[in-house]
Design an enzyme around this catalytic site. Structure first.
Site, mmCIF file in Angstrom:
data_model
loop_
_atom_site.group_PDB
_atom_site.id
_atom_site.type_symbol
_atom_site.label_atom_id
_atom_site.label_comp_id
_atom_site.label_asym_id
_atom_site.label_seq_id
_atom_site.Cartn_x
_atom_site.Cartn_y
_atom_site.Cartn_z
ATOM 1 N N THR A 72 3.319 -1.592 1.245
ATOM 2 C CA THR A 72 1.939 -1.287 1.987
ATOM 3 C C THR A 72 2.845 0.451 3.539
ATOM 4 O O THR A 72 1.792 1.008 3.481
ATOM 5 C CB THR A 72 1.835 -2.556 3.093
ATOM 6 O OG1 THR A 72 1.391 -3.614 1.973
ATOM 7 C CG2 THR A 72 0.974 -2.153 3.757
ATOM 8 N N SER A 198 8.156 -2.250 -4.245
ATOM 9 C CA SER A 198 8.275 -3.567 -3.103
ATOM 10 C C SER A 198 9.068 -4.525 -4.045
ATOM 11 O O SER A 198 9.437 -4.662 -5.186
ATOM 12 C CB SER A 198 7.275 -3.383 -2.599
ATOM 13 O OG SER A 198 7.019 -4.755 -2.418
ATOM 14 N N THR A 236 17.055 -0.198 12.826
ATOM 15 C CA THR A 236 18.228 -0.582 12.140
ATOM 16 C C THR A 236 18.355 -1.193 10.654
ATOM 17 O O THR A 236 17.481 -1.913 10.278
ATOM 18 C CB THR A 236 19.649 -1.396 13.071
ATOM 19 O OG1 THR A 236 19.491 -1.231 14.116
ATOM 20 C CG2 THR A 236 20.963 -1.809 12.499
ATOM 21 N N CYS A 325 -16.511 -15.992 -4.810
ATOM 22 C CA CYS A 325 -16.992 -17.335 -5.221
ATOM 23 C C CYS A 325 -16.127 -18.321 -5.403
ATOM 24 O O CYS A 325 -16.207 -19.342 -5.692
ATOM 25 C CB CYS A 325 -17.801 -17.203 -5.196
ATOM 26 S SG CYS A 325 -19.255 -16.271 -5.212
HETATM 27 N N1 PLP Z 1 0.380 -2.004 -4.239
HETATM 28 C C1 PLP Z 1 0.392 -3.022 -5.046
HETATM 29 C C2 PLP Z 1 0.178 -2.633 -6.470
HETATM 30 C C3 PLP Z 1 0.476 -4.385 -4.915
HETATM 31 O O1 PLP Z 1 0.453 -5.475 -5.731
HETATM 32 C C4 PLP Z 1 1.082 -4.772 -3.941
HETATM 33 C C5 PLP Z 1 0.830 -6.250 -3.331
HETATM 34 O O2 PLP Z 1 0.039 -7.212 -3.281
HETATM 35 C C6 PLP Z 1 1.198 -3.901 -2.227
HETATM 36 C C7 PLP Z 1 1.126 -2.355 -3.149
HETATM 37 C C8 PLP Z 1 2.424 -4.044 -1.359
HETATM 38 O O3 PLP Z 1 3.109 -4.870 -1.290
HETATM 39 P P1 PLP Z 1 4.088 -4.999 -0.116
HETATM 40 O O4 PLP Z 1 3.975 -6.135 -0.296
HETATM 41 O O5 PLP Z 1 5.521 -4.559 -0.424
HETATM 42 O O6 PLP Z 1 3.323 -4.550 1.042
#
Ligand code: PLP
Length: 378
Positions: A72, A198, A236, A325
């Protein structure tokens, strides 16, 4: 009570070897990597060795890898820098990107950048001709397209998109969170400017990720402060997290061929069982999307779909919500809303996602739970 976890696109367990490497570093390498005495230098060596190993996995130079706290963070950074350092006037993307990309792009749009959303077919694929038609127009452009979609598993033809971006001199950013460690990406063969990953999606720890920034790409600091990460991201370094991520990526690539085959077999079994027990079942984008992800529309009525995820959870099955839903939320998935008909969008939908430890027994457990929910009197 037995529980089955089939939501590996959301997160993965941490491999034993990764935990051990992290514990070792936490116990022995508590020095600050910026300190000049031995304890600091030693911690710094771990950080830089990890950077080198990760760079090797992508066939890039170590200086092109920046550690971040998450995908993110890295995605936000790239989009913000597109405006500041790259001075882009246009971003080309799709409406099925992750929100960590879409929301910053929406903000960029509010700040005056033109945003073009490519249309998608039923598989979630873009038409390369549409991209090319846009790129022909000379504008400073960032193309931001994810490699593998996290909800439906659509795989972007990264090589062709990379070739187009090179041809028309556009910047290319890809969120490769779902594919890193699960597919080989050679950035010499597929050049791009930014790639985001990630660790917790490839059996590493949470709270750490990395950003690849191609050498000589204009780019500015995320945080100001110390000189860590060449001054690009002060703070850090989380040495144990970085070492854990590096170990996880190394192991993922070492085991890739074998683990991919295991997952493909389990996915095939799941498809076959769903088809035989639930005639009329549909797979969003078909059965051949990325091998770790299967997005399923069950042939049930809208009423039967209510609280589906909750009921599966009560039966010990952990899968993800695909559409509206089903877990109290009234909002349909932005990905499914983009590619499904209004009718299909109402149907019960789950995303099943696998890892190399998923088993046939897990799949049978899921099928039994679904059978009980489809026929509560049994
Ligand atoms: N992008 C994609 C395609 C993801 O599947 C995710 C996680 O759900 C993210 C970004 C966000 O990753 P992070 O949890 O490292 O912020």
């Amino acid at each position: 009570m037995k529980r089955v976890y089939l939501d590996h696109a959301a997160t993965t367990f941490i491999r034993e070897e990764v935990i051990h490497s992290m514990i070792e570093v936490m116990q022995t390498e508590y020095g600050n990597p910026s300190s000049t005495y031995q304890k600091g230098r030693s911690a710094k060596v771990w950080v830089e060795k990890s950077r080198k190993t990760i760079a090797n996995c992508l066939n890039v130079a170590a200086q092109e890898i920046v550690f971040t706290s998450s995908a993110t963070e890295a995605n936000n950074w790239v989009i913000h820098q597109a405006l500041d350092s790259l001075q882009v006037t246009r971003i080309i993307t799709t409406k099925i990107e992750h929100h960590a990309v879409l929301h910053p792009i929406e903000r960029a749009h509010k700040n005056g950048v033109e945003v073009v959303y490519l249309s998608l077919d039923a598989l979630g694929q873009i038409a390369l001709e549409s991209l090319e038609n846009l790129l022909i127009e000379p504008k400073t452009t960032l193309v931001s397209l994810m490699h593998v979609n996290n909800e439906i598993g659509t795989v972007l033809d990264l090589e062709k998109v990379s070739a187009l971006c090179q041809k028309y001199d556009a910047y290319l950013h890809t969120d490769a969170v779902q594919s890193i460690g699960k597919a080989v990406i050679d950035l010499q063969k597929t050049p791009l400017h930014f790639l985001v990953a990630s660790a917790h999606k490839f059996h590493g720890p949470k709270g750490v990720g990395f950003l690849y920034v191609k050498k000589n790409t204009p780019f500015a600091s995320l945080f100001l402060g110390g000189a860590q990460e060449k001054g690009w991201r002060a703070g850090t370094e989380a040495v144990h997290q970085i070492v854990g991520m590096c170990k996880a990526l190394e192991l993922s690539y070492q085991n890739l061929k074998f683990e991919k085959e295991v997952i493909e077999t389990i996915k095939r079994e799941t498809v076959n069982q769903l088809k035989s027990h639930f005639p009329g079942v549909q797979f969003v984008g078909g059965e051949n999307q990325f091998y770790t992800i299967l997005n399923v529309i069950l042939p049930w009525s809208e009423e039967e779909s209510s609280l589906l995820l909750f009921n599966l959870d009560m039966k010990g099955v952990e899968v993800s919500r695909g559409s509206a839903c089903q877990s109290g939320s009234q909002k349909p998935s932005h990905v499914l809303a983009e590619i499904l008909s209004a009718e299909d969008l109402k149907k019960p939908n789950i995303r099943i996602s696998f890892c190399h430890q998923s088993t046939v027994e897990d799949v049978e457990f899921l099928i039994d739970a679904l059978l009980e929910l489809s026929n509560p009197k049994n």
